[in-house]
Design an enzyme around this catalytic site. Structure first.
Site, PDB file in Angstrom:
ATOM      1  N   ASP A 178     -19.186  29.038 -77.820  1.00 11.89           N
ATOM      2  CA  ASP A 178     -19.035  28.489 -76.471  1.00 11.89           C
ATOM      3  C   ASP A 178     -19.049  26.971 -76.463  1.00 11.89           C
ATOM      4  O   ASP A 178     -18.902  26.346 -75.417  1.00 11.89           O
ATOM      5  CB  ASP A 178     -20.104  29.036 -75.528  1.00 11.89           C
ATOM      6  CG  ASP A 178     -21.517  28.704 -75.992  1.00 11.89           C
ATOM      7  OD1 ASP A 178     -21.658  27.828 -76.862  1.00 11.89           O
ATOM      8  OD2 ASP A 178     -22.463  29.320 -75.487  1.00 11.89           O
TER       9      ASP A 178
ATOM     10  N   ASP B 247     -23.489  25.967 -80.087  1.00 11.20           N
ATOM     11  CA  ASP B 247     -22.846  26.275 -81.370  1.00 11.20           C
ATOM     12  C   ASP B 247     -22.143  25.062 -81.976  1.00 11.20           C
ATOM     13  O   ASP B 247     -21.369  25.208 -82.923  1.00 11.20           O
ATOM     14  CB  ASP B 247     -21.824  27.408 -81.177  1.00 11.20           C
ATOM     15  CG  ASP B 247     -22.492  28.721 -80.817  1.00 11.20           C
ATOM     16  OD1 ASP B 247     -23.554  29.011 -81.388  1.00 11.20           O
ATOM     17  OD2 ASP B 247     -21.958  29.442 -79.962  1.00 11.20           O
TER      18      ASP B 247
ATOM     19  N   ASP C  14     -19.569  33.964 -82.061  1.00  6.77           N
ATOM     20  CA  ASP C  14     -20.756  34.123 -81.237  1.00  6.77           C
ATOM     21  C   ASP C  14     -20.545  35.377 -80.375  1.00  6.77           C
ATOM     22  O   ASP C  14     -19.423  35.886 -80.272  1.00  6.77           O
ATOM     23  CB  ASP C  14     -20.918  32.869 -80.376  1.00  6.77           C
ATOM     24  CG  ASP C  14     -22.163  32.917 -79.517  1.00  6.77           C
ATOM     25  OD1 ASP C  14     -23.171  33.482 -79.975  1.00  6.77           O
ATOM     26  OD2 ASP C  14     -22.132  32.390 -78.393  1.00  6.77           O
TER      27      ASP C  14
END
Length: 655
Positions: A548, A552, A354
């Site tokens: 995080d 996700d 990410d």
């Protein structure tokens, strides 16, 4: 083979009970005296053994033979041998016959039966020393993890009925205010009510540098208050606090065994009884094929065979190796949910990450301020802008309010929000517009063409229908982000991909800065999941995803290894991820890979060492070329070497 329990809750409990032959060297409260007590039986046996061998060799006492000699060595044997024989008998009663205690008991008692007293004492003595070394090694490996247990606060000073009272952390409820004095541990998660605080979070994050935080920042249970008395508003109960969840995670980390460890344990259960029956065969079968068969000689060979064949080195050193890896990772602020993930991370060749909160700080900062109206200074334009943004809670507004200005503030009046465009209001009697290009276009205000090439978030300012300037707001890269990408390539991660919900233009810009070739922006959580599922269709791709741990979660679960970045305060991170990086440093991912690889390397070194030496000495023993002394080295000596090899993990550097 009897299993050695490695559940941390058992190992770190004050009520921990060792095997009876370990009594006296459980060093949970180690002092020089308690440590010496643990070694006294072995020291006594060693002195008696050396004295007996010296008398035998120099023939100093003519009467040192027969019953006298047997009693002497019997006394030397009892301190180290009796606990093992007793434990073997207990195991037999429970139905677990083929344990290392049984093998050691049979081999040493057999040595006494055929008159090989020194060898019998030596085998049991070195076995006992091996157990002492094992205990010390496990204690060292547990040290970093057990340190977490020591950060659990014992009390909370809570404000009730107009006064501060000391209560158990379990009795504090959400919303209550607690006080933490200098040098004390924060007992529960919460929000800082004081203006500032300096905290030592080493036990949680592995970082020794104090963490300076401001009012309304999150604080976590287990952190130590360093400077002044602070007040905290509780946001989680004790059971739901970050430290409690992490402790539960770490305590159960060894529940997920690696495939290698599981195989060795199953192998030992099958292997040990086979060894016993082969030893019986070595004793009696030659009777039918050897002309000058001597029972004593073949029994001696069988006893050697038993000692050599004991799988202690494997059963002890392999779990210890993985346990050491878990401890080393914990010391570095990395939590593996089990030994299986120490193995899994070594196979990763594709890394998907990410952007926000992983390689960037996830906090907006002013990157640039441009003033287009020559009659305004930068500070004056920012005063107009800050007056408009003062009441907003938007992250961009917070970034703007962080601007360091001087002089008096301006006040805004009649501020109204224009949906999807920005704000309109009156400041110092002037009409001020703050927002995007659509807001400026609706008021027929020309915007410089240079703003069209800016991919970051941009706030445009107009005063009395004249364009005044703009402010560029951007998320900052983490200090170690770029170095992390370079280091990942060096450790063999061939493919790195960035997936982000942020605008594609911003995602591509960040990817270019970090030298990441493949990046996609503007993705929803399900889009990220689809990208990872597409990569998984190629069986050669072993994928780790770093996120995080909140939005996700689906991708963390779908990856071969899910890594939560900065997951200390995230419920979803702790529940979903396989590996948790307790700090916000992406470079810790590289360290996690190195720790996993070092652990696996040491485990395989121990396997090869144990099998290699045993096979060689077994062949020598079968041919009558090896004595009980070589057997001692093949079993206990190799076990000691394997333990010392495993302990190296605690002293390695992965920087």
């Amino acid at each position: 083979m009897k299993k050695r329990k490695t559940n941390l809750r058992d190992l770190t409990s004050n009520s921990e009970t060792q095997h009876s032959h370990d009594d006296g060297h459980n060093h949970s409260n180690s002092t020089p005296i308690s440590i010496l007590k643990g070694y006294l039986p072995a020291i006594f046996s060693f002195v008696m053994l050396v004295a007996g061998i010296a008398v035998d060799y120099f023939e100093a006492f003519p009467h040192f033979s027969g019953w006298i000699r047997m009693i002497w060595y019997g006394v030397a044997y009892l301190p180290v041998g009796f606990p093992v024989v007793k434990e073997g008998w207990k195991s037999i009663i429970k139905g677990d016959v083929f344990t290392e205690f049984f093998l050691m008991s049979i081999a040493t008692i057999g040595a006494f039966i055929i008159g090989e007293y020194p060898e019998g004492v030596a085998v049991m003595l070195f076995y006992a020393v091996g157990e002492l070394f094992q205990s010390a090694a496990v204690k060292k490996a547990k040290g970093n993890i057990k340190a977490l247990l020591d950060v659990r606060p014992k009390e909370a000073i809570v404000f009730r009925d107009g006064d501060y009272k000391s209560v158990l952390p379990e009795d504090v409820t959400i919303g209550e205010k607690i006080q933490v004095r200098v040098g004390e541990k924060i007992p529960l998660d919460g929000i800082l009510l004081s203006e500032k605080a300096s905290l030592n979070t080493a036990a949680l994050t592995g970082e020794s540098k104090p963490d300076s935080i401001r009012k309304e920042a999150k604080v976590y249970a287990g952190s130590i208050n360093l400077e002044s008395v602070i007040e905290v508003e509780v946001t989680n109960t004790f059971e739901d606090s970050s430290i409690a969840r992490i402790l539960d995670l770490v305590q159960n980390a060894t529940a997920r065994k690696s495939k290698t460890e599981l195989f060795i344990r199953q192998f030992a259960r099958i292997y040990t009884p086979i060894v016993v029956f082969l030893a019986i065969g070595v004793t009696f079968i030659p009777y039918f094929f050897v002309d000058d068969y001597v029972f004593r000689d073949w029994l001696y060979r069988a006893l050697i065979f038993l000692v050599i064949s004991c799988p202690c080195a494997l059963v002890i050193s392999i779990p210890l190796g993985y346990f050491g890896g878990l401890g080393a990772a914990s010391k570095n602020g990395i939590l593996f949910k089990g030994a299986s993930f120490l193995d899994a991370i070594t196979k990763i060749n594709t890394l998907v990450m990410d952007k926000t909160g992983t390689v960037t700080k996830g906090v907006f900062k002013i990157k640039n301020v441009v003033v287009s109206n020559g009659s305004l200074s930068e500070v004056e334009m920012m005063k107009y802008l800050m007056a408009m943004e003062e009441q907003s809670t938007h992250p961009i507004a917070k970034a703007i309010m962080g601007y360091n200005k001087s002089g008096d503030d301006y006040d805004a009046e009649d501020v109204s929000e224009i949906a999807g465009k920005g704000l309109k209001g009156i400041v110092n009697g002037k009409t001020v517009l703050v927002g995007n290009k659509a807001l400026m276009a609706a008021s027929n205000i020309d915007v410089p063409t240079e703003t069209e090439s800016i991919v970051e978030s941009i706030v445009l300012v107009a005063i009395d229908n004249q364009f005044a300037g703009y402010v560029v707001i951007a998320d900052e890269l983490k200090e170690d982000a770029k170095g992390t990408i370079t280091a990942l390539h060096k450790v063999g991660i061939k493919k790195i991909m960035m997936l982000s919900g942020d605008k594609d233009s911003i995602t591509q810009k960040v990817a270019k800065e970090l030298n990441i070739e493949n990046a996609k922006g503007g993705l929803l959580p399900e889009d990220k999941l689809n990208e990872v599922e597409t990569l998984k269709k190629n069986p050669e791709n072993k994928i780790a995803f770093i996120g995080d741990g909140i939005n996700d979660a689906p991708v963390l679960a779908a990856s071969n290894v899910g890594i939560a970045m900065g997951g200390l305060g995230s419920d979803v991170a702790i529940e979903t991820a396989d590996v948790i990086i307790q700090t916000d440093q992406p470079s810790k991912v590289v360290r996690a890979i190195k720790i996993g690889r070092s652990t696996r390397k040491i485990v395989w070194q121990n396997i090869i060492l144990a099998f290699g030496v045993k096979v060689i000495v077994l062949l020598l023993g079968a041919g009558g070329l090896a004595t009980m002394w070589e057997a001692v080295f093949a079993d206990v000596g190799v076990a000691l070497l394997a333990i010392l090899n495993a302990v190296r993990l605690q002293n390695m550097s992965w920087s």
